[in-house]
Motif scaffolding. Structure first.
Motif, short mmCIF file in Angstrom:
data_model
loop_
_atom_site.label_atom_id
_atom_site.label_comp_id
_atom_site.label_asym_id
_atom_site.label_seq_id
_atom_site.Cartn_x
_atom_site.Cartn_y
_atom_site.Cartn_z
N ASN B 9 89.42 26.34 -29.60
CA ASN B 9 88.01 26.37 -29.15
C ASN B 9 87.15 27.33 -29.96
N LEU B 10 87.28 27.22 -31.26
CA LEU B 10 86.60 28.15 -32.14
C LEU B 10 85.13 27.77 -32.32
N SER B 11 84.24 28.68 -32.01
CA SER B 11 82.81 28.47 -32.25
C SER B 11 82.28 29.64 -33.06
N LYS B 12 81.35 29.33 -33.93
CA LYS B 12 80.72 30.39 -34.73
C LYS B 12 79.24 30.10 -34.91
N TYR B 13 78.45 31.05 -34.52
CA TYR B 13 77.00 30.97 -34.73
C TYR B 13 76.63 31.90 -35.87
N TYR B 14 75.75 31.41 -36.78
CA TYR B 14 75.07 32.29 -37.74
C TYR B 14 73.64 32.38 -37.24
N ASN B 15 73.29 33.43 -36.57
CA ASN B 15 72.04 33.52 -35.81
C ASN B 15 72.00 32.36 -34.83
N LYS B 16 71.07 31.40 -35.01
CA LYS B 16 71.02 30.29 -34.04
C LYS B 16 71.75 29.04 -34.55
N PHE B 17 72.21 29.11 -35.80
CA PHE B 17 72.87 27.93 -36.37
C PHE B 17 74.34 27.88 -35.94
N LEU B 18 74.70 26.75 -35.36
CA LEU B 18 76.08 26.58 -34.88
C LEU B 18 76.92 26.00 -36.02
N ALA B 19 77.77 26.82 -36.61
CA ALA B 19 78.59 26.38 -37.75
C ALA B 19 79.90 25.76 -37.29
N LEU B 20 80.46 26.28 -36.21
CA LEU B 20 81.69 25.72 -35.64
C LEU B 20 81.47 25.49 -34.14
N ASP B 21 81.86 24.31 -33.70
CA ASP B 21 81.57 23.93 -32.32
C ASP B 21 82.88 23.60 -31.58
#
Lengths: 265, 241
Positions: B9-21
Motif C-alpha cells: 500500500n505504498l503511496s507517495k505525494y510530492y506536495n499535492k502530486f500523487l506519484a504512488l497510489d
C-alpha cells in the motif's frame, strides 16, 4: 561493522577528495600571498617592521585568517553537492547512517582546513623567528582560536549546505552571513559601544587580539597612534571561544538533523 | 516462498502530486522482475523508496522482511542499486570509488582488492581503473555504476534504467552480466526498453499514475495480448494503430 569504523572510512575518502581538488591549493596560494604582502609590503611602505613582535604577529595572522575561509569553499558543497550533482544516489544507497556521513564529511573538511591553518602558522612562526629572533607564546593561543573559528565557520557552512539546493548557494549564503551580515552588525554594535563577542566575525578576531587587544594593534600600525572616533573594547577571549564553540556545535547538529530528514527526489 | 521485496500500500505525494497510489507488489526470491510504465508513472519513486532515498507518505516497503523506512542501514546492506543517471566524485578513480563504497559495506583487505579487480574486469574498465572519473563518458560511468552495484555481491539488485547511456556493445554486455548474475539474485529493474526487459526478466509489473496495472509472467502477458508491447500499450493508454 561499527558506525565508528564507517566514520573513519568516510573521513579518509572525503579528505582524499579535498586533497585532489584544486581549490585547496588556490586557498593555500592566497594565504601565502597574504603573508608575503605583509612581509614584503610592510617594510616597503613603513619604516621597517614594527618594533613590537606582538604587532607583527597580529598582522601576520591575516594568512591563517584567509586559510580559515577555505572552510567555506570546502564545505559549501559537502552536503548540497550530493543532492545537486546527484552523487548522493551512489553514496546514500550504502548502509551508512546520515549522521555518520555528515560527521565524516565535517571532520574531513576540518582536517583540510587545519592543514592550511597549520601551514599559515608555520610561516608566521618562521617569519617571526627570522625577524625578531623569538616566537611569542600567544602565537599558539592564536592558532588554537583560529582552529575554533575554522570549526565555527565550517559548521555554519554545513548548515547552509544542508538547507541549500546547490553548493554555490550555500557558499554565497555563508560568505554573506559571516562577512557581510555579521560585519555590519559588528560595526553597529562597536560604534554603539555594545558587546559583540557573540558574533562569529568578532569572535574570530580573537585570533588577532590575543596578542594584546585592539589598542596594541592600532598603536603599532596606525600613524596617529590608533585614535578612532569611537572607543573599542577588546572582547574577552574566553567569551569569544565560547561563542565559536556554540556556532560549531549548533551548526553541526542542525546540519546533521536537516541532512537526515532531506530526501533525494 | 521467500519474498525479498515486498511493497505494501505504498503511496507517495510530492506536495499535492500523487506519484504512488497504494502500490502493492511482491517479488519472489531469484525472480527477475521488470518495472514498466510511461514517464512519470512512479517507477523511479518506487525504486527510490526501496533504496531509502525518499520516504513514503503511507504504506511500507520491505527488503528481506526489513522495513526500509525503519531500519534503512540493515535493508541497504542487502541490496546493490543503480538509481537514475549515476554520478561519481570526479576527483576519485574507479578503484578509489569502489574501495570507498566497499569499505562502507565492511569489505577490506585482499577480499576487497580482489573483488574490485573482478568487477572492474566484468564491466570492462580495466584500462580506466586508475583514471579520475572526471574524464569518463556517461557510458563509462554507467559501467562503473554496475560495478558498484555488484561489488558486495548483494542478493538483491535494484536497477533504474541501468543500460541508459551505454553504446550498443555496452547494452549487450550489460544484458549478459545481468542475465548471468540474475540467475542467483533477485533483480528488480525499471526500464523503458521492452526488448531489454523481455531478455532479462521473467515477470513484469506495469504501472501508471502510481497504480499497478498488471503483474504477470511475460509469457502469459504475451499470450493474452499477443506481445509485451501490445500489453504495455493496451494497459497504459489507447493502443497505437
Amino acid at each position: 561493522m561499527s558506525e565508528f569504523e564507517k566514520l573513519r572510512v568516510v573521513i579518509r575518502y572525503e579528505f582524499l577528495k579535498h586533497i585532489r581538488r584544486r581549490r585547496l591549493y588556490w586557498i593555500l596560494g592566497v594565504a601565502i600571498v597574504a603573508e608575503l604582502a605583509v612581509l614584503i609590503g610592510l617594510p616597503a611602505l613603513m619604516d621597517g617592521y614594527p618594533d613590537n613582535v606582538m604587532v607583527m604577529a597580529a598582522l601576520l595572522s591575516i594568512g591563517p585568517g584567509f586559510a580559515t575561509f577555505g572552510a567555506i569553499f570546502f564545505a559549501g558543497d559537502a552536503i548540497a553537492g550530493e543532492f545537486e550533482s546527484k552523487t548522493g544516489y551512489m553514496l546514500f544507497t550504502n548502509p551508512v547512517r546520515r549522521i555518520t556521513l555528515v560527521t565524516g564529511k565535517y571532520f574531513a573538511c576540518y582536517a583540510a582546513v587545519i592543514l592550511l591553518v597549520l601551514l599559515g602558522y608555520v610561516i608566521v612562526s618562521i617569519s617571526l623567528l627570522v625577524i625578531y629572533g623569538n616566537v611569542p607564546i600567544e602565537t599558539a593561543k592564536s592558532f588554537g582560536l583560529c582552529l575554533f573559528y575554522a570549526g565555527g565557520v565550517l559548521s555554519v557552512t554545513f548548515f547552509f549546505s544542508s538547507v541549500s539546493k546547490g553548493a554555490m548557494g550555500a557558499t554565497v549564503m555563508t560568505l554573506l552571513f559571516t562577512m557581510v551580515i555579521s560585519g555590519i552588525i559588528e560595526s553597529v554594535l562597536l560604534m554603539a559601544g555594545k558587546p559583540s563577542w557573540f558574533l562569529l566575525s568578532t569572535a574570530g578576531d580573537s585570533m588577532v587580539y590575543v596578542y594584546g587587544g585592539y589598542e596594541l594593534f592600532l598603536e603599532g600600525v596606525m600613524p596617529n597612534g590608533g585614535m578612532l572616533p569611537f572607543a573599542i573594547e577588546t572582547p574577552d577571549i574566553g567569551l569569544a571561544a565560547l561563542s565559536m564553540a556554540v556556532y560549531l556545535v549548533v551548526g553541526l547538529v542542525l546540519s546533521i538533523w536537516i541532512s537526515g530528514r532531506r530526501q533525494l527526489t | 516462498m521467500r519474498e525479498p521485496i515486498v511493497i505494501e500500500n505504498l503511496s507517495k505525494y510530492y506536495n499535492k502530486f500523487l506519484a504512488l497510489d497504494n502500490l502493492c507488489l511482491r517479488v519472489a526470491e531469484n525472480e527477475n522482475v521488470g518495472l514498466l510504465g510511461p514517464n512519470g508513472a512512479g517507477k523511479s519513486t518506487t525504486l527510490k523508496i526501496l533504496c531509502g532515498l525518499i520516504r513514503p507518505s503511507s504504506g511500507a516497503a520491505y527488503i528481506d522482511g526489513i522495513n526500509i523506512a525503519e531500519k534503512p542501514e540493515q535493508a541497504l546492506s542487502r541490496i546493490g542499486a543503480i538509481v537514475e543517471t549515476p554520478e561519481f566524485y570526479p576527483f576519485l578513480t574507479p578503484e578509489e570509488t569502489l574501495s570507498y563504497f566497499g569499505r562502507l559495506r565492511g569489505m577490506r583487505g585482499d577480499r576487497l582488492r580482489h573483488r574490485i579487480k573482478e568487477v572492474i574486469q566484468l564491466v570492462k574498465l580495466e584500462d580506466w581503473s586508475t583514471v579520475k572519473i572526471e574524464k569518463f563518458s556517461r557510458g563509462m560511468k554507467q559501467r562503473l555504476a554496475v560495478a558498484q552495484a555488484l561489488l558486495h555481491d548483494p542478493p538483491i539488485l535494484i536497477l533504474d534504467e541501468p543500460a541508459l547511456g551505454l553504446d550498443p556493445r555496452g547494452v549487450v554486455e550489460f544484458r549478459q552480466i545481468i542475465e548471468e548474475v540474475g540467475k542467483k539474485k533477485t533483480v528488480f529493474f525499471a526500464s523503458h526498453q521492452l526488448g531489454e526487459v523481455t531478455q532479462i526478466c521473467n515477470q513484469v509489473a506495469i504501472i501508471d499514475h502510481g497504480k499497478l496495472l498488471a503483474y504477470d509472467n511475460i509469457a502469459q502477458l504475451e499470450e493474452k495480448y499477443q506481445s509485451l508491447e501490445r500489453a504495455y500499450l493496451a494497459l497504459t493508454g489507447e493502443p497505437i494503430e
